[in-house]
Design a protein around this motif. Structure first.
Motif, PDB file in Angstrom:
ATOM      1  N   GLY A 145       0.785  -1.218   0.000  1.00 41.99           N
ATOM      2  CA  GLY A 145       0.000   0.000   0.000  1.00 41.99           C
ATOM      3  C   GLY A 145       0.819   1.271   0.000  1.00 41.99           C
ATOM      4  O   GLY A 145       0.313   2.344  -0.351  1.00 41.99           O
ATOM      5  N   GLU A 146       2.103   1.177   0.371  1.00 43.14           N
ATOM      6  CA  GLU A 146       2.931   2.385   0.356  1.00 43.14           C
ATOM      7  C   GLU A 146       3.153   2.904  -1.058  1.00 43.14           C
ATOM      8  O   GLU A 146       3.439   4.094  -1.251  1.00 43.14           O
ATOM      9  N   LEU A 160       0.165   5.135  -2.101  1.00 38.55           N
ATOM     10  CA  LEU A 160       0.219   6.293  -1.212  1.00 38.55           C
ATOM     11  C   LEU A 160       1.254   7.293  -1.702  1.00 38.55           C
ATOM     12  O   LEU A 160       1.025   8.509  -1.688  1.00 38.55           O
ATOM     13  N   VAL A 210      -5.404  -2.755  -0.557  1.00 31.77           N
ATOM     14  CA  VAL A 210      -4.442  -1.698  -0.225  1.00 31.77           C
ATOM     15  C   VAL A 210      -4.963  -0.314  -0.592  1.00 31.77           C
ATOM     16  O   VAL A 210      -4.543   0.695  -0.006  1.00 31.77           O
ATOM     17  N   GLN A 229      -7.695   0.867   0.135  1.00 34.39           N
ATOM     18  CA  GLN A 229      -8.456   1.414   1.250  1.00 34.39           C
ATOM     19  C   GLN A 229      -7.614   2.369   2.086  1.00 34.39           C
ATOM     20  O   GLN A 229      -8.153   3.270   2.740  1.00 34.39           O
ATOM     21  N   ARG A 230      -6.292   2.216   2.058  1.00 32.56           N
ATOM     22  CA  ARG A 230      -5.431   3.096   2.840  1.00 32.56           C
ATOM     23  C   ARG A 230      -5.497   4.533   2.332  1.00 32.56           C
ATOM     24  O   ARG A 230      -5.280   5.476   3.092  1.00 32.56           O
ATOM     25  N   GLU A 277      -8.470   6.555   4.018  1.00 33.25           N
ATOM     26  CA  GLU A 277      -8.496   6.807   5.460  1.00 33.25           C
ATOM     27  C   GLU A 277      -8.565   8.308   5.739  1.00 33.25           C
ATOM     28  O   GLU A 277      -7.828   9.093   5.120  1.00 33.25           O
ATOM     29  N   ARG A 328      -5.363  10.400   6.275  1.00 30.60           N
ATOM     30  CA  ARG A 328      -4.336  10.467   5.224  1.00 30.60           C
ATOM     31  C   ARG A 328      -3.902  11.912   4.994  1.00 30.60           C
ATOM     32  O   ARG A 328      -4.742  12.800   4.821  1.00 30.60           O
TER      33      ARG A 328
END
Length: 515
Positions: A294-295, A298, A315, A317-318, A321, A324
């Protein structure tokens, strides 16, 4: 009359007849054997397609393999028809109607004059009363040529001084062998047409030109560095949009010193505003990473807080958030991914609910075809009237059905997938900028999977970075209906001539003006 009554009495004639019969018999046997072999091959292909459709997941063929199989079947059927069709019948058959050949192609006219046979009156003074015209598509195979550049030096006849000479033309590869057109040809062949360098090496050798894989790989690395700012600029334009599609695909990469491949990934981001009436050009960008974590998204989408259409990969979904940095994105799920889960059960005849689901979903995509290209407000209004009741009906039946079926069944798995993403799946009903699916990004990934199969793996992390850069620009060119070879040749020539950075947007594929 006895059957032997018509046989000749001459022994040599009888012998010749027997030889002819034997040859005819052997020919028929050969034809039958060939037909049986073709039928066996077509049967094997059909069984492979049946396994892909109804068999275990490990046996399934992907979309490209399906296409290859159908090509083979079509070829086999055509060959069988041709072998059964008498030569005379093929000659006399009237030409079928077909789509006209492109008007921009050059025409080479060939006039076939009739034989000068004498006519009945004896004068033979003929006049043209009409003609039949047919067109066939021809090709001249690509041929190498050598560009010889001469730069004369001149001096004054009187004083013998003032020697002048034109500057050497700009080259992207200093003192190198290739022109920018050759660099573009190699790049487009590999990254747009799925032709890896080792196959290009063999093709060029047929023309007596020795271009080793290592040499061409060095060229690709060089132009990859030169084009990297352009790929970054495309990604900048993508992140400036209101809605982005995202997906990822595996790109096997050779691990240094191990002689084995490791799993790397091409993260794919696409923008296309045309479905909701936007006028900005479509574009796609690839990011090469050695992780599927997930990084990666992002980092890629830092600062983006708009709409993100994705599949069910967790992933993403991150990015949604609330905590974020820069704000949370708004996720929209893909109905095509959901439909596939029910469709597999439908074609296998395992569930009436799955069949009902697939049939009910037809109306959703029918409406999407009708509202494609309309303003977002009109799309939202049409969905509220037609699609929203269908979606509510689907979820109502799924919730009711889930309590009746075994929890470990495939149908229960598909229903739980839908219920867990209900908010994201229903989001397209409330925002006309969203699509019902993320097919655009899947179509952008498909050419890379074909190239990956042909090349087996990227040679290094650097090769993966170049792959992402070239795929970004060439796929974006194709999305905009631009000839990738013409665009890349012109762009490389401009870069070799020190194109100013402030005019980088003029180099974008969608701004290409064909000659």
């Amino acid at each position: 009359m006895s059957p032997t009554a018509e046989l000749p009495d001459d022994p040599e004639t009888l012998k010749a007849m027997l030889v002819a019969l034997r040859i005819e018999n052997e020919t028929l046997k050969a034809v039958n054997a060939d037909a049986e072999a073709r039928m066996a091959r077509l049967t094997a292909l059909l069984k492979a397609l049946e396994r892909a459709r109804y068999g275990r997941r490990a046996e399934a063929l992907d979309a490209d393999q399906h296409a290859f199989a159908f090509e083979e079947i079509e070829t086999g059927l055509s060959a069988a028809k041709a072998s059964l069709e008498p030569a005379k019948q093929r000659e006399e058959k009237a030409p079928r109607q077909r789509k006209p050949l492109p008007a921009h192609l050059p025409r080479i006219e060939v006039v076939v004059e009739p034989d000068a046979a004498p006519c009945a009156c004896g004068s033979c003074d003929r006049v043209k009363i009409g003609e039949d015209v047919s067109e066939r598509l021809d090709v001249v195979p690509a041929k190498f040529r050598v560009i010889v550049t001469r730069r004369p030096r001149t001096a004054c006849k009187v004083c013998r001084e003032g020697v002048v000479q034109a500057k050497a033309p700009a080259r992207l590869v200093d003192a190198g062998l290739p022109t920018e057109a050759l660099l573009a040809h190699v790049a487009v062949s590999k990254y747009a047409d799925g032709l890896p360098l080792y196959r290009q090496e063999a093709i060029y050798a047929r023309d007596g030109v020795e271009l080793s894989r290592s040499l061409m790989a060095a060229w690709m690395g060089r132009i990859g560095i030169e084009l990297e700012p352009l790929a970054a600029r495309v990604f900048h334009h993508i992140r400036a949009g209101h809605r982005i599609f995202a997906d990822e695909t595996r790109l096997p990469t050779l691990a240094p010193g191990r002689g084995k491949t490791k799993s790397a990934w091409l993260w794919t981001y696409a923008r296309d505003d045309r479905p909701f009436g936007g006028t900005d050009p479509p574009m796609v960008a690839y990011r090469f990473e050695d992780s599927r974590g997930g990084e990666c998204p992002l980092r890629h989408l830092e600062g983006f807080a708009g709409l993100l259409q994705v599949d069910g990969y967790a992933v993403y979904q991150r990015l949604a958030e609330p905590a974020r940095p820069g704000g949370a994105v708004t996720l929209a799920a893909c109905w095509s991914h959901l439909r596939r889960k029910f469709y597999e059960l439908h074609v296998a005849g395992l569930s009436d609910t799955a069949t009902w689901t697939v049939e009910r979903m037809v109306a959703l995509w029918r409406l999407e075809g009708e509202v494609r290209g309309q303003p977002a407000e009109a799309r939202q209004a049409a969905r509220a009237e037609t699609s929203a009741p269908i979606v509510a009906e689907l979820f109502a039946r799924w919730e009711k059905e889930l309590g009746r079926i075994p929890g470990k069944s495939k149908l229960a798995e598909a229903i739980r997938y839908a219920l867990a993403r209900r908010v994201d799946l229903e989001r397209f009903l409330h925002d006309g900028r969203l699509d019902i699916d993320s097919n655009i990004v899947e179509r952008a990934i498909r050419p890379q999977t074909i190239t990956r199969k042909n090349a087996l793996f990227a040679g290094s992390d650097g090769g993966g970075q170049t792959w992402a850069t070239m795929a970004t620009l060439l796929t974006t060119a194709k999305l905009n209906g631009v000839d990738p070879h013409a665009w890349l040749t012109k762009t490389l020539e401009r870069l070799a001539a020190d194109w100013p950075n402030r005019l980088i947007d003029d180099l974008m594929p969608w701004n290409h003006k064909p000659a």
